[in-house]
Motif scaffolding. Structure first.
Motif, mmCIF file in Angstrom:
data_model
loop_
_atom_site.group_PDB
_atom_site.id
_atom_site.type_symbol
_atom_site.label_atom_id
_atom_site.label_comp_id
_atom_site.label_asym_id
_atom_site.label_seq_id
_atom_site.Cartn_x
_atom_site.Cartn_y
_atom_site.Cartn_z
ATOM 1 N N LEU A 69 0.994 -1.173 -0.190
ATOM 2 C CA LEU A 69 0.005 0.128 0.202
ATOM 3 C C LEU A 69 0.839 1.295 -0.103
ATOM 4 N N LYS A 70 1.873 1.338 0.884
ATOM 5 C CA LYS A 70 2.806 2.313 1.010
ATOM 6 C C LYS A 70 3.525 2.655 -0.423
ATOM 7 N N MET A 71 4.152 1.716 -0.944
ATOM 8 C CA MET A 71 4.873 1.775 -2.202
ATOM 9 C C MET A 71 3.829 2.263 -3.340
ATOM 10 N N ARG A 72 2.436 1.641 -3.495
ATOM 11 C CA ARG A 72 1.705 2.127 -4.447
ATOM 12 C C ARG A 72 1.036 3.418 -4.334
ATOM 13 N N ALA A 73 0.858 3.894 -3.119
ATOM 14 C CA ALA A 73 0.166 5.352 -2.866
ATOM 15 C C ALA A 73 1.341 6.189 -3.326
ATOM 16 N N GLU A 74 2.607 6.193 -2.898
ATOM 17 C CA GLU A 74 3.648 6.945 -3.590
ATOM 18 C C GLU A 74 3.637 7.003 -5.010
ATOM 19 N N ARG A 75 3.503 5.809 -5.854
ATOM 20 C CA ARG A 75 3.436 5.595 -7.008
ATOM 21 C C ARG A 75 2.190 6.259 -7.956
ATOM 22 N N ILE A 76 1.124 6.245 -7.312
ATOM 23 C CA ILE A 76 -0.199 6.911 -7.738
ATOM 24 C C ILE A 76 0.096 8.306 -7.609
ATOM 25 N N LEU A 77 0.424 8.837 -6.426
ATOM 26 C CA LEU A 77 0.625 10.297 -6.379
ATOM 27 C C LEU A 77 1.626 10.890 -7.551
ATOM 28 N N LYS A 78 2.563 10.104 -7.804
ATOM 29 C CA LYS A 78 3.575 10.647 -8.819
ATOM 30 C C LYS A 78 2.715 10.361 -10.390
ATOM 31 N N GLU A 79 2.075 9.452 -10.272
ATOM 32 C CA GLU A 79 1.309 9.168 -11.745
ATOM 33 C C GLU A 79 0.316 10.533 -11.754
ATOM 34 N N ILE A 80 -0.275 10.761 -10.398
ATOM 35 C CA ILE A 80 -1.311 11.871 -10.769
ATOM 36 C C ILE A 80 -0.677 13.277 -10.968
ATOM 37 N N GLU A 81 0.519 13.597 -10.499
ATOM 38 C CA GLU A 81 1.188 14.490 -10.930
ATOM 39 C C GLU A 81 1.597 14.799 -12.366
ATOM 40 N N GLU A 82 1.755 13.511 -12.824
ATOM 41 C CA GLU A 82 2.162 13.785 -14.089
ATOM 42 C C GLU A 82 1.117 13.867 -15.132
ATOM 43 N N LEU A 83 -0.095 13.141 -14.819
ATOM 44 C CA LEU A 83 -1.254 13.390 -15.483
ATOM 45 C C LEU A 83 -1.797 14.826 -15.376
ATOM 46 N N LEU A 84 -1.729 15.537 -14.270
ATOM 47 C CA LEU A 84 -2.185 16.838 -14.131
ATOM 48 C C LEU A 84 -1.391 17.727 -15.005
ATOM 49 N N ALA A 85 0.125 17.413 -15.141
ATOM 50 C CA ALA A 85 0.821 18.196 -15.989
ATOM 51 C C ALA A 85 0.418 17.748 -17.451
ATOM 52 N N ARG A 86 0.060 16.551 -17.675
ATOM 53 C CA ARG A 86 0.060 16.219 -19.252
ATOM 54 C C ARG A 86 -1.241 16.907 -19.732
ATOM 55 N N TYR A 87 -2.366 17.072 -19.032
ATOM 56 C CA TYR A 87 -3.558 17.485 -19.013
ATOM 57 C C TYR A 87 -3.865 19.069 -18.944
ATOM 58 N N GLU A 88 -2.711 19.804 -18.196
ATOM 59 C CA GLU A 88 -2.741 21.139 -17.872
ATOM 60 C C GLU A 88 -3.683 21.338 -16.920
ATOM 61 N N LEU A 89 -3.749 20.504 -15.648
ATOM 62 C CA LEU A 89 -4.669 20.752 -14.710
ATOM 63 C C LEU A 89 -3.937 20.849 -13.436
ATOM 64 N N LYS A 90 -2.746 21.556 -13.356
ATOM 65 C CA LYS A 90 -2.015 21.552 -11.991
ATOM 66 C C LYS A 90 -2.710 22.715 -11.209
ATOM 67 N N ASP A 91 -3.294 23.816 -11.978
ATOM 68 C CA ASP A 91 -3.868 24.848 -11.263
ATOM 69 C C ASP A 91 -5.320 24.614 -10.559
ATOM 70 N N THR A 92 -5.785 23.409 -10.886
ATOM 71 C CA THR A 92 -7.159 22.938 -10.763
ATOM 72 C C THR A 92 -7.208 22.458 -8.992
ATOM 73 N N ALA A 93 -8.245 22.678 -8.443
ATOM 74 C CA ALA A 93 -8.564 22.164 -7.031
ATOM 75 C C ALA A 93 -8.639 20.700 -7.166
ATOM 76 N N LEU A 94 -7.753 19.959 -6.216
ATOM 77 C CA LEU A 94 -7.830 18.421 -6.601
ATOM 78 C C LEU A 94 -8.745 17.544 -5.425
ATOM 79 N N HIS A 95 -9.677 16.902 -6.154
ATOM 80 C CA HIS A 95 -10.432 16.178 -4.961
ATOM 81 C C HIS A 95 -10.419 14.974 -5.537
ATOM 82 N N SER A 96 -10.995 13.850 -4.581
ATOM 83 C CA SER A 96 -11.139 12.648 -4.936
ATOM 84 C C SER A 96 -12.373 11.802 -4.243
ATOM 85 N N ALA A 97 -12.578 10.615 -4.855
ATOM 86 C CA ALA A 97 -13.756 9.704 -4.559
ATOM 87 C C ALA A 97 -13.323 8.388 -5.068
#
Length: 198
Positions: A69-97
């Motif tokens: 869980l710890k390893m994958r949480a860190e990996r997913i956070l990095k993936e989210i950061e990359e996707l936010l950059a790819r789709y130009e969403l870095k300035d948006t409020a970030l929510h989750s469900a």
């Protein structure tokens, strides 16, 4: 990571996490109900458990592989950061469900990395780590939907999760339902009302 992206019209991004056996498309309609104007970024878990997609491994029903869980949480956070950059969403409020395993993944990220999401909606989650949250959650708002007679997630466990998040400063709202582990329209509508409140 396999994912689904839908462009929105508001400066908000909803990251969605499916339950065990789900796909990146499972919660898209629910994300749209929660916030029709938000960008939708829905992820597929990379763990395969007997043909079922999950976000992290488990040892048995209700017993998590915490190191995974710890390893994958860190990996997913990095993936989210990359996707936010790819789709130009870095300035948006970030929510989750998330639902079930997906909700546990979000809870694990909050425990390990603090208030990475402004608002999180956890449908039928449980305590992700025995050690409890490590960082302040003063900027996090959390909605928890719990089944009073959930055969998979003991109600006491979800109550403990609420208490641990609150202790770290998160503003937590928890509502209970009588449909076991099922995610109902009532629960989604309650989450939407919570999310939309000023």
């Amino acid at each position: 990571m396999i994912h689904y992206y839908r462009k929105g019209t508001a400066p908000r991004t909803f990251v969605l996490f499916h339950g065990t056996g789900g796909t990146e498309e499972d919660l898209v309609s629910i994300g749209t109900m929660l916030d029709p104007e938000a960008h939708i970024l829905s992820l597929r878990g990379e763990v395969n458990e007997n043909g079922m997609n999950r976000f992290f491994k488990r040892v048995a029903e209700g017993v998590f592989d915490e190191e995974d869980l710890k390893m994958r949480a860190e990996r997913i956070l990095k993936e989210i950061e990359e996707l936010l950059a790819r789709y130009e969403l870095k300035d948006t409020a970030l929510h989750s469900a998330g639902y079930s395993n997906g909700a546990n993944m979000i809870a694990g990220m909050l425990y390990l990395h603090g208030d990475v999401f402004q608002k999180s909606i956890l449908f039928h989650p449980m305590v992700p780590l025995k050690s409890g949250p490590a960082l302040s959650l003063n900027s996090a708002e959390v909605f928890i939907g719990a089944g009073i007679n959930d055969p998979i997630v003991p109600y006491e466990n979800t109550t403990q999760l609420m208490q641990e998040l609150s202790r770290q400063g998160a503003f937590v709202t928890m509502k209970t339902y009588e449909m076991g582990h099922r995610l109902t329209l009532e629960e989604v509508e309650d989450a939407k009302a919570w999310y939309s409140a000023p």
